[in-house]
Enzyme design. Structure first.
Site, mmCIF file in Angstrom:
data_model
loop_
_atom_site.group_PDB
_atom_site.id
_atom_site.type_symbol
_atom_site.label_atom_id
_atom_site.label_comp_id
_atom_site.label_asym_id
_atom_site.label_seq_id
_atom_site.Cartn_x
_atom_site.Cartn_y
_atom_site.Cartn_z
ATOM 1 N N ASP A 52 0.895 -1.195 0.059
ATOM 2 C CA ASP A 52 -0.193 0.039 0.127
ATOM 3 C C ASP A 52 0.913 1.244 -0.049
ATOM 4 O OD1 ASP A 52 -2.961 -1.062 0.481
ATOM 5 O OD2 ASP A 52 -1.878 -2.071 1.878
ATOM 6 N N THR A 53 0.430 2.182 -0.962
ATOM 7 C CA THR A 53 1.364 3.333 -1.030
ATOM 8 C C THR A 53 0.150 4.542 -1.321
ATOM 9 O OG1 THR A 53 3.067 1.996 -1.829
ATOM 10 C CG2 THR A 53 3.060 4.413 -2.531
ATOM 11 N N VAL A 54 0.848 5.716 -1.412
ATOM 12 C CA VAL A 54 -0.017 7.060 -1.835
ATOM 13 C C VAL A 54 0.863 7.687 -2.667
ATOM 14 C CG1 VAL A 54 -1.319 7.079 0.104
ATOM 15 C CG2 VAL A 54 0.365 8.400 -0.034
ATOM 16 N N MET A 66 0.979 3.413 -8.047
ATOM 17 C CA MET A 66 1.156 2.688 -6.803
ATOM 18 C C MET A 66 1.090 1.291 -6.855
ATOM 19 S SD MET A 66 -1.386 5.250 -4.897
ATOM 20 C CE MET A 66 -2.245 5.802 -6.447
#
Length: 528
Positions: A349-351, A431
């Site tokens: 998970d990343t932004v 992402m």
């Protein structure tokens, strides 16, 4: 132009400024910062801070960030490596002597010292126009007063319930009533609000020294970690030189190693030798070539990419045209390669955030705690979720990415920037952990080979080769799936959508901006 009788959305078009993030509240905070007189850097850091509150599974101040920045839209790209390092006591012999065969995916030994706050403070001081208190104010507001949990956030939050319940402090904050919040619930993080307020008042030192650092280091030590207060105090990010290649008449720029951005450039170099523009963009022939180029590039990613302060990475050789020619020669357009090792590439998970302002300052900004809720460890008093980037290290002494004191691991999060004729054309990012190089290439090829606008390019179906099979989203046409099978690919369905992404295109002649945000996330692009 899209068919307006089908689901989807148009790109956002504006003249003054655009911000695009994976969360509506974050995008709005960036726009409000711009309209209050802030510049693109102010807005990007403001948005990242908000997302650390409202997307707690994906990012936060206990993580890392990387940034590409083009002041006034010119192609003299500034790159900042805000990734953290292993503790000074983290020798490979320590782990081997204790019987570790690999670094754990979670827990104290997965934690590298967070680099995000140092990066935010440095970048704001060097390139921002607002003070830290003003930039962090929206994040403090949402952490203290609450925010509504959005749908994709709720989807991601539910999965790590078991991991969160293993840490009493994580469970107290992120499993209210013993369960992950659902879409539409209101959640708050008062401990994090107090931490952010201290950083707003006292800057970088508030996080890396004193009570906040002690809370994190003490918790890690309690759990058996090697981290010390000195490790936190020593944290510093670096300005670095981007790595680049050309594709379709544009110059594409990425972060250098320890970042995996080089992987996308390798893929582009290999694909540049094929004529893609006459193919069906969602057809088996195009997807097969992309898959095979990715398999070759990821093999080199795992062989070579590491912290260049510790290991020499042959960047020039890997990006040479001769090397791309040699790799391309291994690809059969009609058959999947059989000789490559099977790689298992974890998602995460990343932004990703991109902002272009009225002065055409362009920011490509990515921030992450890696796996969902990172290491699963939360500072008891501070509410800081600590990342698990250390899990990317190897415990093979001869491997370039072997753990060592003060070393940065091979890192997945990668901002992108496209330029042409000395000016920025598009800050962009996709992402999804290991998927990101593949996602960058798919987005760029969709636009440069097939003429898609940025929203259509992000919307398009995706595939990804992982663990011996091709993961194909449900939107991939059935005939393409069958064509890939005929070429020898095994097809599986991904549990999650493949990545997410944002982009802003600058049209210098018309004086306009065109923004896009991936429908696989909750976010949006906004402009004015």
């Amino acid at each position: 132009m899209r068919d307006f009788q089908f689901p989807g959305r148009s790109p956002v078009r504006a003249t003054e400024a655009i911000a695009a993030t994976s969360h509506p509240i974050s995008t709005l905070a960036a726009i409000e910062m711009l309209r209050a007189g802030g510049n693109a850097m102010d807005a990007a850091i403001c948005a990242a801070a908000v997302q650390g509150v409202v997307e707690p599974q994906s990012t936060g101040i206990g993580g890392d960030c990387f940034v590409l920045y083009c002041p006034a839209g010119q192609a003299n790209i500034l790159a900042f490596n805000g990734s953290g390092r292993a503790p000074a006591k983290a020798t490979i012999d320590w782990y081997l002597d204790k019987g570790f065969s690999e670094l754990p995916k979670q827990g104290p030994h997965s934690v590298t010292v967070p680099g995000a706050i140092d990066a935010w403070c440095r970048l704001l001081e060097d390139h921002g126009s607002k003070d830290l208190a003003e930039v962090l104010a929206p994040a403090i507001h949402y952490a203290e007063n609450g925010y509504v949990v959005h749908d994709r956030v709720a989807f991601d939050w539910a999965e790590p319930e078991t991991d969160l319940s293993a840490d009493e402090h994580a469970a107290r904050i992120f499993l209210p009533g013993g369960k992950a919040p659902r879409a539409g619930d209101v959640h708050s993080q008062p401990e994090l609000a107090a931490t952010l307020r201290a950083i707003a008042r006292h800057g970088r030192a508030a996080f890396y020294e004193g009570a906040i650092a002690d809370d994190m280091a003490s918790r890690l030590k309690e759990l058996g970690g090697l981290h010390t207060l000195e490790d936190f105090a020593a944290t510093r990010g670096d300005y670095v030189v981007p790595v680049s290649t050309s594709y379709g008449g544009y110059d594409i720029h990425q972060m250098p190693p320890n970042n995996q951005g080089l992987t996308a450039l390798l893929m582009l170099n290999v694909l540049s030798g094929f004529k893609l523009d006459g193919l069906d963009p969602n057809g088996a022939e195009r997807l097969h070539l992309e898959i095979e180029a990715g398999r070759l590039a990821y093999q080199d990613r795992d062989r070579f990419i590491s912290d260049q302060d510790h290991v020499s990475v042959p960047v020039e050789q890997l990006l040479s045209r001769d090397y791309a020619d040699r790799l391309r020669a291994e690809i059969d357009p009609e058959r999947a390669m059989k000789h490559l090792p099977k790689l298992k590439l974890p998602g995460s998970d990343t932004v990703y955030i991109t902002v272009v302002d009225r002065d055409r300052n362009a920011v490509s900004f990515i921030n992450s705690t890696y796996y969902s809720f990172g290491s699963g460890i939360v500072g008891p008093k501070t509410g800081v979720v600590l990342q698990n980037r250390g899990s990317s290290f190897r415990l093979e002494p001869a491997h370039p990415n072997a753990i060592a004191p003060g070393k940065r691991p091979m890192h997945t999060i990668m901002p992108g920037m496209a330029t042409k004729n000395g000016r920025v054309v598009m800050p962009f990012g996709v992402m999804g952990g290991a998927y990101q190089p593949f996602g960058h290439v798919h987005l760029l090829s969709n636009m440069l080979d097939f003429g898609m606008d940025p929203q259509a390019a992000l919307d398009a179906p995706r595939v990804f080769y992982n663990d011996g099979a091709v993961e194909a989203e449900r939107s991939v046409p059935a005939e393409a799936i069958e064509g890939l099978r005929r070429r020898g690919h095994r097809i599986t369905a991904p549990h999650h959508p493949l990545g997410g992404g944002q982009a802003v295109v600058i049209d210098w002649e018309k004086g306009t901006l065109t923004g896009a945000s991936d429908p696989r996330k909750d976010g949006m692009a906004l402009g004015y």
